[in-house]
Design an enzyme around this catalytic site. Structure first.
Site, PDB file in Angstrom:
ATOM      1  CG  ASP A  56      -1.795   1.270   1.385  1.00  0.00           C
ATOM      2  OD1 ASP A  56      -2.735   1.312   0.524  1.00  0.00           O
ATOM      3  OD2 ASP A  56      -1.458   2.135   2.151  1.00  0.00           O
ATOM      4  CE1 TYR A  61       0.306   7.841   3.228  1.00  0.00           C
ATOM      5  CE2 TYR A  61       0.875   5.556   2.498  1.00  0.00           C
ATOM      6  CZ  TYR A  61       0.051   6.271   3.243  1.00  0.00           C
ATOM      7  OH  TYR A  61      -1.222   5.731   3.597  1.00  0.00           O
ATOM      8  CB  SER A 215      -3.364   3.496  12.529  1.00  0.00           C
ATOM      9  OG  SER A 215      -2.723   3.740  13.940  1.00  0.00           O
ATOM     10  CE  LYS A 225       7.184   2.889  18.839  1.00  0.00           C
ATOM     11  NZ  LYS A 225       7.995   2.640  17.636  1.00  0.00           N
TER      12      LYS A 225
END
Length: 328
Positions: A56, A61, A215, A225
């Site tokens: 994708d 981007y 997401s 994290k």
């Protein structure tokens, strides 16, 4: 304990005949940006060799650099074009007044530019990256159908459109004898459920809507994290407008702090099945049969979740949306 790595599962993309791997690889925020080129190419190679067939991307981007990197990978590895699926998304193509949005001009020019960067004759999937309320829906539907008719894409879809907007596109497409959107690319994860599970519910039945989830790890919160602060090399530490937005949304808000505590509470469940928190979160998404594929960075394996494990997860999340009542 999870010991055997499950084989890749393939699901139909909505009511089409196209099958996508349930795990897919995306280029948002990383490829062409924070991930070095050789590492990104290696990720793509390993993903493909382990059954991932969907890659994708989007014109936005890394300002097109992510698509260029995908193009380098396709050229370098020489994979048979019939063995993989590629997408792009159109909306943010530049700063010019006609370089963004969903005008016929930008949809067609943006598609051509994306294909050039990818080094491909066509993409399999093309998305309207966001709704454009300043462009008539008929113009949007006609433009994406033209792209399909020209062989530049096979299917078109939407990303972060409301159920009402998707329904409007289908209504106009049906009226004109054209193709409506096949798939939607929404955000969906343990902390963001209402739209996917409730608002879109009628669309899965009425239109056979496929979904390509983004997401699934809640911008890293569901990796664990951020439980003890913000690592220097993390996306939430980026000194950009996006980084500031993500920090406010996922770390500094009251809801964000609550979700971090929920992520900590989920870790024992992940350990119970021999998985990481990330793998648990992705497996949770996949458990929903309306998910066609989950777009991610990289993962060693994804465990299969029993109903008992799902129940434990729901007890921690305590946010399962209520379905729309049937008033008949």
């Amino acid at each position: 304990m999870a010991s055997e790595v499950p084989k890749m599962e393939y699901r139909h993309l909505g009511n089409s005949g196209l099958k996508v791997s349930v795990l897919s690889l995306g280029g948002w925020l990383t490829y062409g940006g924070s991930v070095q080129e050789e590492a990104a190419l290696e990720c793509m190679r390993v993903a493909y060799e382990n059954g991932v067939n969907f890659f994708d991307n989007a014109e936005a981007y890394a300002s097109g650099k992510s698509e260029e990197l995908f193009g380098k990978a396709f050229q370098k590895f020489g994979w048979d074009r019939s063995t993989y699926i590629v997408s792009t998304k159109i909306f943010w193509g530049g700063e010019g007044v006609n370089q963004r949005g969903l005008s016929r001009k930008h949809i067609i020019e943006g598609t051509n530019a994306a294909l050039k960067r990818l080094g491909l004759d066509y993409v399999d999937l093309i998305f309207a990256h966001r709704p454009d309320t300043s462009t008539p829906m008929e113009e949007v539907v006609r433009a994406f159908n033209w792209v399909i008719d020209q062989g530049k894409a096979f299917y078109w879809g939407t990303s972060e459109w409301s159920a009402e907007q998707i329904t409007d596109a289908h209504r106009i497409a049906e009226k004109l004898g054209l193709i409506g959107p096949l798939m939607e690319q929404p955000q969906y994860h343990m902390f963001h459920r209402e739209r996917f599970e409730v608002e879109y519910a009628p669309l899965y039945q009425k239109y056979g809507l496929g979904t390509t989830i983004w997401s699934p790890l809640a911008s890293g919160i569901l990796t664990g994290k951020y439980s003890k602060g913000v690592p220097e090399d993390s996306r939430l530490n980026l000194q950009t407008e996006m980084g500031k937005y993500l920090r406010n949304e996922y770390l500094e808000s009251e809801k964000g702090r609550q979700n971090i505590q929920k992520a900590i509470s989920l870790e024992p469940i992940a350990k119970k099945i021999g998985a990481s928190l990330s793998q648990l979160a992705i497996a949770w998404c996949i458990k929903n049969s309306n998910v066609s594929t989950v777009i991610m960075g990289a993962s060693k394996f994804v465990p299969l979740l029993t109903d008992e494990i799902i129940a434990e997860i729901e007890a921690v999340l305590d946010n399962k949306p209520k379905p729309t009542p049937n008033l008949r």
